[in-house]
Write a protein that holds these residues in place. Structure first.
Motif, PDB file in Angstrom:
ATOM      1  N   SER A  39       0.834  -1.194   0.000  1.00  0.00           N
ATOM      2  CA  SER A  39       0.000   0.000   0.000  1.00  0.00           C
ATOM      3  C   SER A  39       0.864   1.237   0.000  1.00  0.00           C
ATOM      4  CB  SER A  39      -0.888   0.003   1.256  1.00  0.00           C
ATOM      5  OG  SER A  39      -1.498   1.263   1.437  1.00  0.00           O
ATOM      6  N   SER A  40       0.362   2.313  -0.581  1.00  0.00           N
ATOM      7  CA  SER A  40       1.114   3.551  -0.606  1.00  0.00           C
ATOM      8  C   SER A  40       1.203   4.170   0.778  1.00  0.00           C
ATOM      9  CB  SER A  40       0.464   4.544  -1.576  1.00  0.00           C
ATOM     10  OG  SER A  40      -0.860   4.817  -1.181  1.00  0.00           O
ATOM     11  N   PRO A 177       5.551  18.181  -2.531  1.00  0.00           N
ATOM     12  CA  PRO A 177       5.914  18.422  -1.128  1.00  0.00           C
ATOM     13  C   PRO A 177       5.270  17.494  -0.116  1.00  0.00           C
ATOM     14  CG  PRO A 177       4.394  20.101  -1.928  1.00  0.00           C
ATOM     15  CD  PRO A 177       4.815  19.322  -3.127  1.00  0.00           C
ATOM     16  N   ASP A 178       4.172  16.845  -0.468  1.00  0.00           N
ATOM     17  CA  ASP A 178       3.496  15.970   0.485  1.00  0.00           C
ATOM     18  C   ASP A 178       3.948  14.512   0.381  1.00  0.00           C
ATOM     19  OD1 ASP A 178       1.862  18.041   1.526  1.00  0.00           O
ATOM     20  OD2 ASP A 178       0.547  17.881  -0.223  1.00  0.00           O
ATOM     21  N   ALA A 179       4.797  14.203  -0.575  1.00  0.00           N
ATOM     22  CA  ALA A 179       5.098  12.800  -0.870  1.00  0.00           C
ATOM     23  C   ALA A 179       5.969  12.132   0.191  1.00  0.00           C
ATOM     24  CB  ALA A 179       5.770  12.686  -2.238  1.00  0.00           C
ATOM     25  N   TYR A 180       6.750  12.915   0.922  1.00  0.00           N
ATOM     26  CA  TYR A 180       7.674  12.315   1.882  1.00  0.00           C
ATOM     27  C   TYR A 180       6.955  11.657   3.057  1.00  0.00           C
ATOM     28  CZ  TYR A 180      10.823  15.293  -0.769  1.00  0.00           C
ATOM     29  OH  TYR A 180      11.506  15.899  -1.791  1.00  0.00           O
ATOM     30  N   ALA A 181       5.740  12.123   3.352  1.00  0.00           N
ATOM     31  CA  ALA A 181       5.024  11.634   4.537  1.00  0.00           C
ATOM     32  C   ALA A 181       4.796  10.134   4.502  1.00  0.00           C
ATOM     33  CB  ALA A 181       3.681  12.363   4.667  1.00  0.00           C
ATOM     34  N   GLN A 182       4.593   9.581   3.317  1.00  0.00           N
ATOM     35  CA  GLN A 182       4.251   8.172   3.224  1.00  0.00           C
ATOM     36  C   GLN A 182       5.357   7.241   3.706  1.00  0.00           C
ATOM     37  OE1 GLN A 182       3.890   6.730  -0.925  1.00  0.00           O
ATOM     38  NE2 GLN A 182       4.903   8.626  -1.548  1.00  0.00           N
ATOM     39  N   TRP A 183       6.588   7.759   3.848  1.00  0.00           N
ATOM     40  CA  TRP A 183       7.724   6.920   4.228  1.00  0.00           C
ATOM     41  C   TRP A 183       8.137   7.081   5.688  1.00  0.00           C
ATOM     42  CZ3 TRP A 183       7.980   3.529   0.676  1.00  0.00           C
ATOM     43  CH2 TRP A 183       7.712   3.877  -0.652  1.00  0.00           C
ATOM     44  N   GLU A 184       7.434   7.926   6.452  1.00  0.00           N
ATOM     45  CA  GLU A 184       7.899   8.222   7.811  1.00  0.00           C
ATOM     46  C   GLU A 184       7.927   6.979   8.705  1.00  0.00           C
ATOM     47  OE1 GLU A 184       7.033  11.171  11.616  1.00  0.00           O
ATOM     48  OE2 GLU A 184       5.961  11.485   9.721  1.00  0.00           O
ATOM     49  N   PHE A 325       1.510   8.346 -10.384  1.00  0.00           N
ATOM     50  CA  PHE A 325       2.730   7.930 -11.054  1.00  0.00           C
ATOM     51  C   PHE A 325       3.515   6.960 -10.185  1.00  0.00           C
ATOM     52  CE2 PHE A 325       1.393  11.980 -12.646  1.00  0.00           C
ATOM     53  CZ  PHE A 325       1.655  11.947 -14.004  1.00  0.00           C
ATOM     54  N   SER A 326       4.164   5.987 -10.835  1.00  0.00           N
ATOM     55  CA  SER A 326       4.980   5.016 -10.113  1.00  0.00           C
ATOM     56  C   SER A 326       6.173   4.618 -10.977  1.00  0.00           C
ATOM     57  CB  SER A 326       4.158   3.774  -9.753  1.00  0.00           C
ATOM     58  OG  SER A 326       3.820   3.035 -10.917  1.00  0.00           O
ATOM     59  N   ARG A 327       7.051   3.772 -10.389  1.00  0.00           N
ATOM     60  CA  ARG A 327       8.284   3.294 -11.026  1.00  0.00           C
ATOM     61  C   ARG A 327       9.249   4.443 -11.274  1.00  0.00           C
ATOM     62  NH1 ARG A 327       5.357  -0.220 -15.794  1.00  0.00           N
ATOM     63  NH2 ARG A 327       3.873  -1.299 -14.449  1.00  0.00           N
ATOM     64  N   GLY A 328      10.542   4.150 -11.228  1.00  0.00           N
ATOM     65  CA  GLY A 328      11.530   5.185 -11.437  1.00  0.00           C
ATOM     66  C   GLY A 328      11.676   6.067 -10.213  1.00  0.00           C
ATOM     67  N   SER A 329      11.696   7.381 -10.412  1.00  0.00           N
ATOM     68  CA  SER A 329      11.833   8.328  -9.309  1.00  0.00           C
ATOM     69  C   SER A 329      10.687   9.321  -9.356  1.00  0.00           C
ATOM     70  CB  SER A 329      13.168   9.074  -9.407  1.00  0.00           C
ATOM     71  OG  SER A 329      13.187   9.898 -10.570  1.00  0.00           O
ATOM     72  N   ALA A 330      10.533  10.083  -8.270  1.00  0.00           N
ATOM     73  CA  ALA A 330       9.433  11.045  -8.207  1.00  0.00           C
ATOM     74  C   ALA A 330       9.529  12.078  -9.316  1.00  0.00           C
ATOM     75  CB  ALA A 330       9.431  11.728  -6.842  1.00  0.00           C
ATOM     76  N   ARG A 356      -6.495  -2.247 -17.876  1.00  0.00           N
ATOM     77  CA  ARG A 356      -7.164  -2.928 -16.765  1.00  0.00           C
ATOM     78  C   ARG A 356      -7.410  -1.975 -15.605  1.00  0.00           C
ATOM     79  NH1 ARG A 356      -1.957  -6.499 -14.620  1.00  0.00           N
ATOM     80  NH2 ARG A 356      -0.761  -4.726 -13.771  1.00  0.00           N
ATOM     81  N   ILE A 357      -8.227  -2.437 -14.681  1.00  0.00           N
ATOM     82  CA  ILE A 357      -8.484  -1.729 -13.430  1.00  0.00           C
ATOM     83  C   ILE A 357      -7.800  -2.502 -12.314  1.00  0.00           C
ATOM     84  CG2 ILE A 357     -10.254  -1.048 -11.762  1.00  0.00           C
ATOM     85  CD1 ILE A 357     -12.163  -0.677 -14.154  1.00  0.00           C
ATOM     86  N   THR A 358      -7.053  -1.800 -11.491  1.00  0.00           N
ATOM     87  CA  THR A 358      -6.353  -2.437 -10.380  1.00  0.00           C
ATOM     88  C   THR A 358      -6.649  -1.702  -9.080  1.00  0.00           C
ATOM     89  OG1 THR A 358      -4.371  -1.088 -10.750  1.00  0.00           O
ATOM     90  CG2 THR A 358      -4.458  -3.222 -11.838  1.00  0.00           C
ATOM     91  N   SER A 359      -6.362  -2.371  -7.986  1.00  0.00           N
ATOM     92  CA  SER A 359      -6.485  -1.750  -6.668  1.00  0.00           C
ATOM     93  C   SER A 359      -5.293  -0.858  -6.406  1.00  0.00           C
ATOM     94  CB  SER A 359      -6.568  -2.846  -5.597  1.00  0.00           C
ATOM     95  OG  SER A 359      -6.392  -2.295  -4.314  1.00  0.00           O
ATOM     96  N   ILE A 360      -5.531   0.282  -5.797  1.00  0.00           N
ATOM     97  CA  ILE A 360      -4.437   1.210  -5.532  1.00  0.00           C
ATOM     98  C   ILE A 360      -3.458   0.661  -4.501  1.00  0.00           C
ATOM     99  CG2 ILE A 360      -5.454   2.539  -3.617  1.00  0.00           C
ATOM    100  CD1 ILE A 360      -4.463   5.067  -5.167  1.00  0.00           C
ATOM    101  N   LYS A 361      -3.864  -0.372  -3.767  1.00  0.00           N
ATOM    102  CA  LYS A 361      -2.953  -0.957  -2.777  1.00  0.00           C
ATOM    103  C   LYS A 361      -1.726  -1.578  -3.448  1.00  0.00           C
ATOM    104  CE  LYS A 361      -5.046  -5.591  -2.492  1.00  0.00           C
ATOM    105  NZ  LYS A 361      -5.705  -6.571  -1.590  1.00  0.00           N
ATOM    106  N   HIS A 362      -1.817  -1.840  -4.747  1.00  0.00           N
ATOM    107  CA  HIS A 362      -0.688  -2.422  -5.473  1.00  0.00           C
ATOM    108  C   HIS A 362       0.245  -1.354  -6.055  1.00  0.00           C
ATOM    109  CE1 HIS A 362      -2.447  -6.322  -4.994  1.00  0.00           C
ATOM    110  NE2 HIS A 362      -3.513  -6.010  -5.699  1.00  0.00           N
ATOM    111  N   TRP A 363      -0.042  -0.103  -5.761  1.00  0.00           N
ATOM    112  CA  TRP A 363       0.742   0.989  -6.334  1.00  0.00           C
ATOM    113  C   TRP A 363       1.674   1.606  -5.290  1.00  0.00           C
ATOM    114  CZ3 TRP A 363       0.300   3.925 -11.104  1.00  0.00           C
ATOM    115  CH2 TRP A 363      -0.492   3.286 -12.073  1.00  0.00           C
ATOM    116  N   THR A 364       2.898   1.871  -5.692  1.00  0.00           N
ATOM    117  CA  THR A 364       3.792   2.736  -4.935  1.00  0.00           C
ATOM    118  C   THR A 364       3.682   4.108  -5.583  1.00  0.00           C
ATOM    119  OG1 THR A 364       5.310   0.940  -4.480  1.00  0.00           O
ATOM    120  CG2 THR A 364       6.164   3.175  -4.239  1.00  0.00           C
ATOM    121  N   ILE A 365       3.008   5.044  -4.929  1.00  0.00           N
ATOM    122  CA  ILE A 365       2.735   6.337  -5.533  1.00  0.00           C
ATOM    123  C   ILE A 365       3.922   7.258  -5.346  1.00  0.00           C
ATOM    124  CG2 ILE A 365       1.208   8.334  -5.565  1.00  0.00           C
ATOM    125  CD1 ILE A 365      -1.021   6.548  -4.506  1.00  0.00           C
ATOM    126  N   LEU A 366       4.566   7.612  -6.444  1.00  0.00           N
ATOM    127  CA  LEU A 366       5.681   8.551  -6.423  1.00  0.00           C
ATOM    128  C   LEU A 366       5.202   9.987  -6.521  1.00  0.00           C
ATOM    129  CD1 LEU A 366       8.081   6.749  -8.911  1.00  0.00           C
ATOM    130  CD2 LEU A 366       8.345   6.876  -6.443  1.00  0.00           C
TER     131      LEU A 366
END
Length: 372
Positions: A39-40, A177-184, A325-330, A356-366
């Motif tokens: 999950s993201s 600017p809000d993306a760093y929070a997901q990794w705390e 967006f995912s894969r690679g870098s932000a 296809r349609i997928t669940s967002i839990k499978h995404w690493t959101i950059l």
């Protein structure tokens, strides 16, 4: 602490880190192809479990039987995290500063020593030679890059009273600017596990007196798991486009759904995905472009440029129609999909796979962008 710094110097020169540079170059390209499988929002991290797995890596385990939630390549990522923590300890940076550095490196490079990035960005923190961070060779030295990050952080007035994401943003000046929070949470667990391996590294009286910083949140309120397994090319039972979505977003989502089941084509225009010409089919970015074109909104053609469209939004505040967006870098992601609401994303994933349609839990959101 000077004695500790001398001991830490052994870590910097250890075989795993010296050999690591070549390993990182070889493995980064493979790592970019993975969008992650978690999950993201990494909440509920088991610190004891992280410490156990991290110890295995530091003891020389190959990484094949090691699992740390949020790390796809622990054998590569943990040594880089170790360098960041060790550098912080040698500079007497408090625990919170080390957590900020780890969260930043997770967001910018997934703790990989990348030899590429947006424009001239490089390394763990995606620092740029043209912006005065050092030359390319220096930036790709994890110890040097970590030192530079800390030196900039310590110059930020009041950084210890900021949230992790605010402090990271003060250094990085990112468009996300809000993306760093997901990794705390993961960064905290990694810091605690690694710091304990150094003499005195687990003691931080200054940090103990700090109140919790809190975060702005890091994931949508639902992750789509309630729909269960979604057969490729189908609409999950019970889903409908949210009625309160922006009308243009509704049109874009509806058009994208009409392409479900059509095969991915790299470089395809997505102008006739059901037709006989493969180049009329969709790749990830052309699906986004054409979906919004049918809603009267013009987007650029590639993932690399679409990440700059509209305005940045937090992954915790996604609305139907937002691009994720995912894969690679932000700064230079390699995949894009469209959030549909209810924790679902529509995408053209890769060669041999259908829209296809997928669940967002499978995404690493950059990154996430609102283009309306």
């Amino acid at each position: 602490m000077k004695g500790l710094a001398a001991g830490i110097g052994v870590v910097f020169l250890s075989p795993i880190l010296i050999a690591g540079t070549g390993m990182m170059l070889a493995s980064s390209a493979d790592a970019v192809q993975s969008s992650g499988s978690f999950s993201s929002c990494l909440s509920g991290i088991d610190s004891d479990k992280v410490a156990e797995q991290v110890t295995k890596i530091l003891d020389g385990a190959s990484g094949k039987d090691v699992h740390v939630e949020g790390l796809d390549l622990p054998a590569e990522q943990v040594p880089n995290a170790q360098t960041i923590v060790a550098t912080g300890l040698s500079l007497d940076v408090p625990k919170k500063g080390q957590i900020i550095a780890l969260a930043t490196a997770m967001q910018e490079s997934r703790l990989r020593n990348l030899n590429y990035g947006d424009r001239d960005s490089l390394g763990l923190f995606q620092q740029r030679p043209s912006q005065g961070w050092g030359n390319a060779e220096q930036i790709r030295d994890p110890t040097y890059a970590s030192e530079q990050f800390y030196k900039h952080l310590l110059k930020v007035s009041g950084w210890q009273q900021m949230t992790v994401t605010q402090a990271a943003q003060a250094v990085q000046k990112s468009g996300l600017p809000d993306a760093y929070a997901q990794w705390e949470n993961l960064a905290t667990a990694l810091q605690e596990a690694i710091a304990k391996t150094f003499p005195g590294g687990g003691n931080d009286a200054d940090q103990a007196e700090q109140p919790p910083t809190g975060t702005s949140g890091c994931a949508p309120s639902t992750d789509g798991s309630s729909f269960g397994r979604i057969p490729e090319g189908s609409v999950p039972k019970g889903y409908s486009i949210p009625k309160d979505a922006d009308p243009k977003a509704r049109k874009a989502i509806a058009w994208a759904m009409q392409q479900l089941g059509t095969l991915y084509q790299w470089g395809g225009s997505c102008t006739n995905s059901h037709g006989p010409d493969p180049m009329g089919r969709c790749d990830c970015s052309s699906l986004m472009q054409q979906a919004y074109a049918h809603a009267g909104v013009t987007l650029t053609r590639t993932t690399y440029t679409q990440v700059n469209e509209g305005k940045a939004v937090s992954p915790a505040q996604l609305e139907p129609g937002d691009l994720i967006f995912s894969r690679g870098s932000a700064a230079r992601p390699e995949h894009v999909g469209m959030y549909m609401g209810e924790g679902l994303v529509i995408e053209a994933p890769r060669t041999t796979k259908p829209v296809r349609i997928t669940s967002i839990k499978h995404w690493t959101i950059l990154a996430a962008r609102r283009v309306l």
